[in-house]
Design an enzyme around this catalytic site. Structure first.
Site, PDB file in Angstrom:
ATOM      1  N   PHE A   1     -26.694  30.037  11.577  1.00  0.00           N
ATOM      2  CA  PHE A   1     -27.551  29.810  10.032  1.00  0.00           C
ATOM      3  C   PHE A   1     -28.785  30.445  10.246  1.00  0.00           C
ATOM      4  O   PHE A   1     -29.729  30.473  10.936  1.00  0.00           O
ATOM      5  CB  PHE A   1     -27.664  28.194  10.156  1.00  0.00           C
ATOM      6  CG  PHE A   1     -28.292  27.967   8.781  1.00  0.00           C
ATOM      7  CD1 PHE A   1     -27.584  27.875   7.756  1.00  0.00           C
ATOM      8  CD2 PHE A   1     -29.622  28.022   8.428  1.00  0.00           C
ATOM      9  CE1 PHE A   1     -27.946  27.641   6.369  1.00  0.00           C
ATOM     10  CE2 PHE A   1     -30.028  27.907   6.992  1.00  0.00           C
ATOM     11  CZ  PHE A   1     -29.070  27.387   5.997  1.00  0.00           C
TER      12      PHE A   1
ATOM     13  N   ASP B   1     -33.929  34.857  15.751  1.00  0.00           N
ATOM     14  CA  ASP B   1     -34.134  33.982  14.810  1.00  0.00           C
ATOM     15  C   ASP B   1     -34.549  32.771  15.492  1.00  0.00           C
ATOM     16  O   ASP B   1     -33.794  31.763  15.943  1.00  0.00           O
ATOM     17  CB  ASP B   1     -32.752  33.511  13.942  1.00  0.00           C
ATOM     18  CG  ASP B   1     -33.321  32.670  12.711  1.00  0.00           C
ATOM     19  OD1 ASP B   1     -34.432  31.656  12.780  1.00  0.00           O
ATOM     20  OD2 ASP B   1     -32.338  32.450  11.969  1.00  0.00           O
TER      21      ASP B   1
ATOM     22  N   LYS C   1     -39.842  26.761   9.898  1.00  0.00           N
ATOM     23  CA  LYS C   1     -39.991  25.489  10.278  1.00  0.00           C
ATOM     24  C   LYS C   1     -41.253  24.748  10.601  1.00  0.00           C
ATOM     25  O   LYS C   1     -42.016  24.315   9.982  1.00  0.00           O
ATOM     26  CB  LYS C   1     -38.812  25.092  10.953  1.00  0.00           C
ATOM     27  CG  LYS C   1     -37.562  25.216  10.159  1.00  0.00           C
ATOM     28  CD  LYS C   1     -36.384  24.451  10.705  1.00  0.00           C
ATOM     29  CE  LYS C   1     -35.172  24.211   9.668  1.00  0.00           C
ATOM     30  NZ  LYS C   1     -34.221  25.383   9.611  1.00  0.00           N
TER      31      LYS C   1
HETATM   32  C1  LIG Z   1     -33.643  26.501   8.801  1.00  0.00           C
HETATM   33  C2  LIG Z   1     -33.334  27.753   9.116  1.00  0.00           C
HETATM   34  C3  LIG Z   1     -33.363  28.904   8.199  1.00  0.00           C
HETATM   35  C4  LIG Z   1     -33.505  28.893   6.914  1.00  0.00           C
HETATM   36  O1  LIG Z   1     -35.014  28.441   6.759  1.00  0.00           O
HETATM   37  P1  LIG Z   1     -35.282  27.837   5.160  1.00  0.00           P
HETATM   38  O2  LIG Z   1     -36.687  27.681   5.389  1.00  0.00           O
HETATM   39  O3  LIG Z   1     -34.333  27.017   4.859  1.00  0.00           O
HETATM   40  O4  LIG Z   1     -34.814  29.206   4.474  1.00  0.00           O
HETATM   41  C5  LIG Z   1     -32.904  30.094   9.058  1.00  0.00           C
HETATM   42  N1  LIG Z   1     -32.728  30.090  10.351  1.00  0.00           N
HETATM   43  C6  LIG Z   1     -32.720  29.029  11.165  1.00  0.00           C
HETATM   44  C7  LIG Z   1     -32.401  29.323  12.623  1.00  0.00           C
HETATM   45  C8  LIG Z   1     -32.904  27.974  10.695  1.00  0.00           C
HETATM   46  O5  LIG Z   1     -32.759  26.810  11.254  1.00  0.00           O
END
Ligand SMILES: *Cc1c(COP(=O)(O)O)cnc(C)c1O
Length: 395
Positions: A135, A220, A249
């Site tokens: 994600f 990421d 986050k």
């Molecule tokens: C939550 C998340 C995102 C997206 O972040 P947003 O602030 O919702 O755009 C991208 N990569 C990872 C691994 C995430 O957990």
């Protein structure tokens, strides 16, 4: 359904499935709804409230900064932004940073940076290899990067230049690499994909492959970073260094902020090639400086390792007791409990009844991503509630 919830049904786009709770207050790992009912919060603002709700150092930083300067535009130098950049650079293997407002934007920036690198150093290579079950966000490019059909299907055609391959499979990355490839982008542990922990050597082998081919490794760390898995960044536990890393986050303990960082050699943007109106504004940066300082000065990752292990041991005991628990997975305070059947939603509602907030990460799995400042008492309480609700199911 209370009045606010009814109003929401009328006004808000029908795109979020919410639980029937209207929250109005938070402190530490506790939140209160509009009727004054208290909950123990193991969702933590979706892995965001690293210091818990309304931590005094964050509240102080926000209120002081709000009195002085909230937004100034990036035409000018502002101090909290530079302080935050310094903290991140001093405490990571990366050399330069850019601030934005969310995780998706951080990844979008990282993708653009990798493409610039490809244009300048790899004969125009632009493809990025990402993994199934990942994600990376909700913008079109990050949806293309996100290897999950349910996020991609509604928006086809998606931007070109992303190749999705199996996670935890270096051979798949090797097979997908061509002279069009400029980078590999992965999560050290897949968060939204179900808390999937790869084999210990996965990142090391990807790193070696990227070095071999002269392509970039983008990690990421939006969910795994800022202490969540027991070190300030997850890469530190896997013996690798990324060329580019994205954060969001937990970085601001609740304020909307994202960042991408790069090694000097990968930091190839020229003036004007990227930007953000709000990115790195004084208000969110002040909160993030306070958050990061607190996490580093108090060695919060140590608490995460200890409590994470304690929690995991407790979950393992539940697994031994209940035959329909198939797996406990995760690291630090990013943990999941998987079941034989799709009972996660039912479990979320049962926990809610017992004043505990947890997340359904898969139809058959619960996820726990509590504030990093929880204590053993909080974990004992959660384990007790889980045992209660699990015992009610036919064994
Ligand atoms: C939550 C998340 C995102 C997206 O972040 P947003 O602030 O919702 O755009 C991208 N990569 C990872 C691994 C995430 O957990």
């Amino acid at each position: 359904m209370d009045d606010w919830q009814e109003l929401e049904q009328k006004l808000y786009m029908r795109v979020i499935k919410r639980l029937p709770v209207t929250l109005v207050q938070g402190q530490g790992a506790r939140v209160w709804d509009i009727d004054g009912r208290e909950y123990l919060d193991f969702v933590g603002g979706w892995g965001v409230d690293s210091l818990g709700h309304c931590h005094p150092v964050v509240v102080k930083a926000l209120t002081e900064q709000a009195r002085n300067l909230i937004q100034a535009s990036n035409q000018f130098y502002t101090i909290p932004q530079i302080q935050l950049a310094q903290l991140l650079v001093d405490n990571s293997c990366l050399d330069r940073v850019f601030f934005c407002n969310s995780g998706a934007e951080a990844n979008e920036g990282a993708i653009k940076l990798a493409r610039r690198y490809g244009k300048l150093h790899l004969k125009g290579a632009y493809e990025i290899i990402t993994t199934y079950g990942s994600f990376h966000g909700r913008t079109l490019a990050t949806v293309a990067a996100t290897g999950q059909d349910k996020f991609q299907q509604p928006y086809i055609p998606l931007p070109d230049g992303f190749v999705n391959v199996d996670y935890d499979n270096v051979e798949a990355i090797k097979a997908a690499t061509t002279n069009r490839t400029c980078a590999v982008m992965v999560e050290p542990i897949q968060g939204e994909g179900g808390v999937n922990v790869p084999s210990d050597n996965y990142l090391k082998e990807i790193r070696a492959w990227c070095d071999d081919k002269g392509i970039l490794l983008i990690l990421d760390e939006i969910q795994t970073g800022i202490g969540r898995v027991g070190s300030l960044f997850a890469y530190q536990q896997y013996g690798v260094e990324p060329d580019i890393m994205t954060l969001a986050k937990g970085l601001g303990s609740g304020v909307p902020i994202g960042a991408f960082l790069a090694k000097e050699r990968a930091s190839v943007f020229a003036p004007g090639e990227h930007g953000s109106t709000f990115g790195g504004n004084p208000l969110v940066c002040a909160a993030s400086v306070a958050t990061l300082k607190f996490i580093i000065d108090n060695d919060i990752p140590r608490n995460v390792r200890q409590l994470g292990q304690y929690f995991k041991d407790g979950l393992e005991k539940l697994k031994a007791k209940f035959g329909f628990i198939t797996e406990v997975r995760g690291r630090g305070l990013l943990l999941a409990l998987a079941f034989t059947n799709n009972i996660a939603e039912e479990m979320v509602l049962a926990c809610l009844d017992e004043n505990l907030l947890v997340n359904q990460v898969k139809p058959n799995a619960l996820r726990f991503m509590p504030p990093l400042i929880i204590n053993e008492g909080d974990v004992d309480e959660v384990l007790g509630i889980l045992e209660t609700v699990l015992s009610r199911r036919p064994q």
